[in-house]
Design a protein around this motif. Structure first.
Motif, short mmCIF file in Angstrom:
data_model
loop_
_atom_site.label_atom_id
_atom_site.label_comp_id
_atom_site.label_asym_id
_atom_site.label_seq_id
_atom_site.Cartn_x
_atom_site.Cartn_y
_atom_site.Cartn_z
N LEU A 132 0.83 -1.21 0.00
CA LEU A 132 0.00 0.00 0.00
C LEU A 132 0.86 1.26 0.00
CD1 LEU A 132 -2.77 -1.07 2.55
CD2 LEU A 132 -2.97 -0.96 0.05
N ALA A 133 1.94 1.23 0.77
CA ALA A 133 2.84 2.38 0.80
C ALA A 133 3.53 2.59 -0.54
CB ALA A 133 3.88 2.19 1.90
N ALA A 134 3.70 1.50 -1.29
CA ALA A 134 4.36 1.58 -2.60
C ALA A 134 3.38 1.86 -3.73
CB ALA A 134 5.12 0.28 -2.88
N GLY A 135 2.11 2.05 -3.40
CA GLY A 135 1.16 2.48 -4.43
C GLY A 135 0.11 1.48 -4.85
N LEU A 136 0.01 0.32 -4.19
CA LEU A 136 -1.02 -0.65 -4.56
C LEU A 136 -2.41 -0.05 -4.39
CD1 LEU A 136 -1.90 -3.55 -5.35
CD2 LEU A 136 -1.92 -4.07 -2.90
N ARG A 137 -3.22 -0.18 -5.43
CA ARG A 137 -4.62 0.24 -5.37
C ARG A 137 -5.48 -0.95 -5.76
NH1 ARG A 137 -2.23 3.29 -3.01
NH2 ARG A 137 -2.04 5.56 -3.21
N CYS A 138 -6.56 -1.15 -5.02
CA CYS A 138 -7.42 -2.31 -5.23
C CYS A 138 -8.82 -1.85 -5.59
CB CYS A 138 -7.46 -3.18 -3.97
SG CYS A 138 -5.85 -3.85 -3.51
N ARG A 139 -9.28 -2.24 -6.75
CA ARG A 139 -10.61 -1.84 -7.23
C ARG A 139 -11.70 -2.54 -6.43
NH1 ARG A 139 -9.71 -2.85 -13.14
NH2 ARG A 139 -7.57 -2.51 -12.41
N PRO A 140 -12.92 -2.02 -6.44
CA PRO A 140 -14.01 -2.62 -5.68
C PRO A 140 -14.32 -4.04 -6.16
CG PRO A 140 -14.59 -0.40 -6.40
CD PRO A 140 -13.33 -0.77 -7.11
N VAL A 141 -14.83 -4.86 -5.25
CA VAL A 141 -15.15 -6.24 -5.60
C VAL A 141 -16.20 -6.30 -6.71
CG1 VAL A 141 -16.93 -6.47 -3.81
CG2 VAL A 141 -15.74 -8.51 -4.65
N ARG A 142 -17.11 -5.35 -6.75
CA ARG A 142 -18.14 -5.37 -7.79
C ARG A 142 -17.50 -5.30 -9.18
NH1 ARG A 142 -23.45 -4.73 -8.61
NH2 ARG A 142 -23.77 -4.68 -6.37
N GLU A 143 -16.45 -4.53 -9.33
CA GLU A 143 -15.80 -4.42 -10.63
C GLU A 143 -15.13 -5.73 -11.02
OE1 GLU A 143 -12.41 -1.57 -12.75
OE2 GLU A 143 -13.53 -0.86 -10.98
N THR A 144 -14.50 -6.39 -10.07
CA THR A 144 -13.87 -7.69 -10.35
C THR A 144 -14.92 -8.71 -10.75
OG1 THR A 144 -12.09 -7.22 -8.77
CG2 THR A 144 -12.46 -9.53 -9.36
N VAL A 145 -16.01 -8.78 -9.99
CA VAL A 145 -17.07 -9.76 -10.28
C VAL A 145 -17.73 -9.45 -11.62
CG1 VAL A 145 -19.32 -10.59 -9.51
CG2 VAL A 145 -17.47 -10.31 -7.86
N ARG A 146 -18.09 -8.20 -11.83
CA ARG A 146 -18.78 -7.80 -13.07
C ARG A 146 -17.94 -8.10 -14.29
NH1 ARG A 146 -18.54 -1.74 -13.48
NH2 ARG A 146 -16.51 -2.34 -14.35
N ASP A 147 -16.66 -7.75 -14.24
CA ASP A 147 -15.81 -7.91 -15.43
C ASP A 147 -15.47 -9.38 -15.67
OD1 ASP A 147 -15.97 -5.19 -15.58
OD2 ASP A 147 -13.91 -4.80 -14.96
N THR A 148 -15.35 -10.15 -14.60
CA THR A 148 -15.12 -11.59 -14.79
C THR A 148 -16.34 -12.24 -15.43
OG1 THR A 148 -13.66 -11.62 -12.86
CG2 THR A 148 -14.48 -13.75 -13.64
#
Length: 321
Positions: free
Chosen positions: A268-284
């Motif tokens: 997280l300190a190095a810049g990791l960003r995690c998209r919402p679970v809805r986006e992962t589920v929807r796009d999968t």
């Protein structure tokens, strides 16, 4: 940058290639040429186990997605020594010693180097990168989900929920989950080229919960499933195997803490960003629906998913109680 991806046609490697091309990098992939390449890449065809010939090119960075016997990692690292400025090895949080403790950092004790399984392969792979002789990043990924997944964990749930009807949902609903969308993994790795050492690459624990994941997946797939939340005890008593019979799910305890409560403060300190679970589920789900046939499955991973007869017995037992 000029980037060489060892792999580049399957799950993680394919998304890495897509994101690198989209960012304007000049991307070369090395694989056996058995799948359609990502548009915009240059493909070197070969088998790293029998013909690890990378031609005469040089690159700013190499990304190795290999996940089996570690000797292949060392052979590639040695062959590319002096021909690339940086190496990223996509490793795994499985390299930590089991059972471990909750909130394990990158400094947690490691598995035995002679472990014959996946953890040993990944740890030996990390050690084998020493043959590269230059800067190396160990991207210790956790559970990886998202489009192009070829293990079948989230795809199994999406297919099951699409079928609808009463559906076994393993509790508790508020069980915290920790995973990384493959696109967020790829974006971090590309941005971290040039950095060294290990980094845990997974979302913060509780980025979503089992309840939010399955509620979202049920909605995205048409809302036909009736989730029947069930405590872990009767599920385990029925001989159902967490993680494989019921993908993603691990009941509260050592296994869950190891997989879903890791420390990710460095990422997280190095810049990791995690998209919402809805986006992962929807796009999968959108990716699955776009396929002309069944989703690809890795041959070196066990099949996942709950036997329908076992699910029916558990649901009937819950009703009778």
């Amino acid at each position: 940058m000029r980037i060489l991806i060892l792999g580049g046609s399957g799950f993680v490697g394919r998304v890495l290639a897509e994101e690198a091309v989209a960012a304007g990098h000049r991307v070369t992939v090395f694989n056996r040429g058995r799948r359609d390449p990502v548009p915009g890449v240059t493909t070197l065809v070969g088998d790293r186990l029998t013909d690890p010939d990378f031609g005469s090119g040089t690159w700013d960075a190499v990304i190795d997605t290999w996940s089996a016997e570690a000797s292949a990692v060392g052979t590639a690292a040695a062959a590319l020594a002096g021909r690339a400025g940086h190496l990223t090895y996509v490793s795994s949080r499985s390299v930590y010693r089991w059972p471990g403790t909750a909130r394990m950092t990158e400094d947690a004790p490691l598995a035995d180097l002679d472990d014959p399984g996946y953890a040993g392969d990944k740890l030996r792979g990390e050690r084998a990168t020493a043959a590269f002789g230059g800067p190396v990043l160990f991207a210790r990924a956790g559970l990886i989900l998202g489009p192009h997944e070829d293990v079948g964990r989230l795809p199994w749930w999406l297919d099951r929920l699409r079928r609808g009807g009463p559906t076994l949902a393993p509790g508790p609903r508020d069980l915290p989950l920790q995973y990384i969308d493959v696109r967020d993994l790829a974006l971090f790795i590309l941005a971290a080229i040039g950095t060294t050492g290990p980094v845990n690459l997974v979302s913060p624990s509780g980025h979503t919960t089992m309840g939010e994941l399955l509620d979202t997946a049920a909605e995205v797939t048409g809302g036909r499933a009736e989730l029947r939340w069930t405590d872990p005890e009767p599920i385990l008593a029925a001989g159902v195997a967490p993680w494989t019979d019921l993908p993603i799910w691990l009941p509260p305890g050592e296994g869950h803490d190891f997989m879903h409560r890791g420390d990710v403060s460095r990422a997280l300190a190095a810049g990791l960003r995690c998209r919402p679970v809805r986006e992962t589920v929807r796009d999968t789900w959108a990716w699955l629906r776009s396929l002309p046939g069944a989703a690809p499955k890795r041959s070196d991973r066990p099949a996942v998913g709950l036997d329908p007869a076992t699910e029916a017995r558990l649901l009937a037992s819950a009703v009778s109680r």
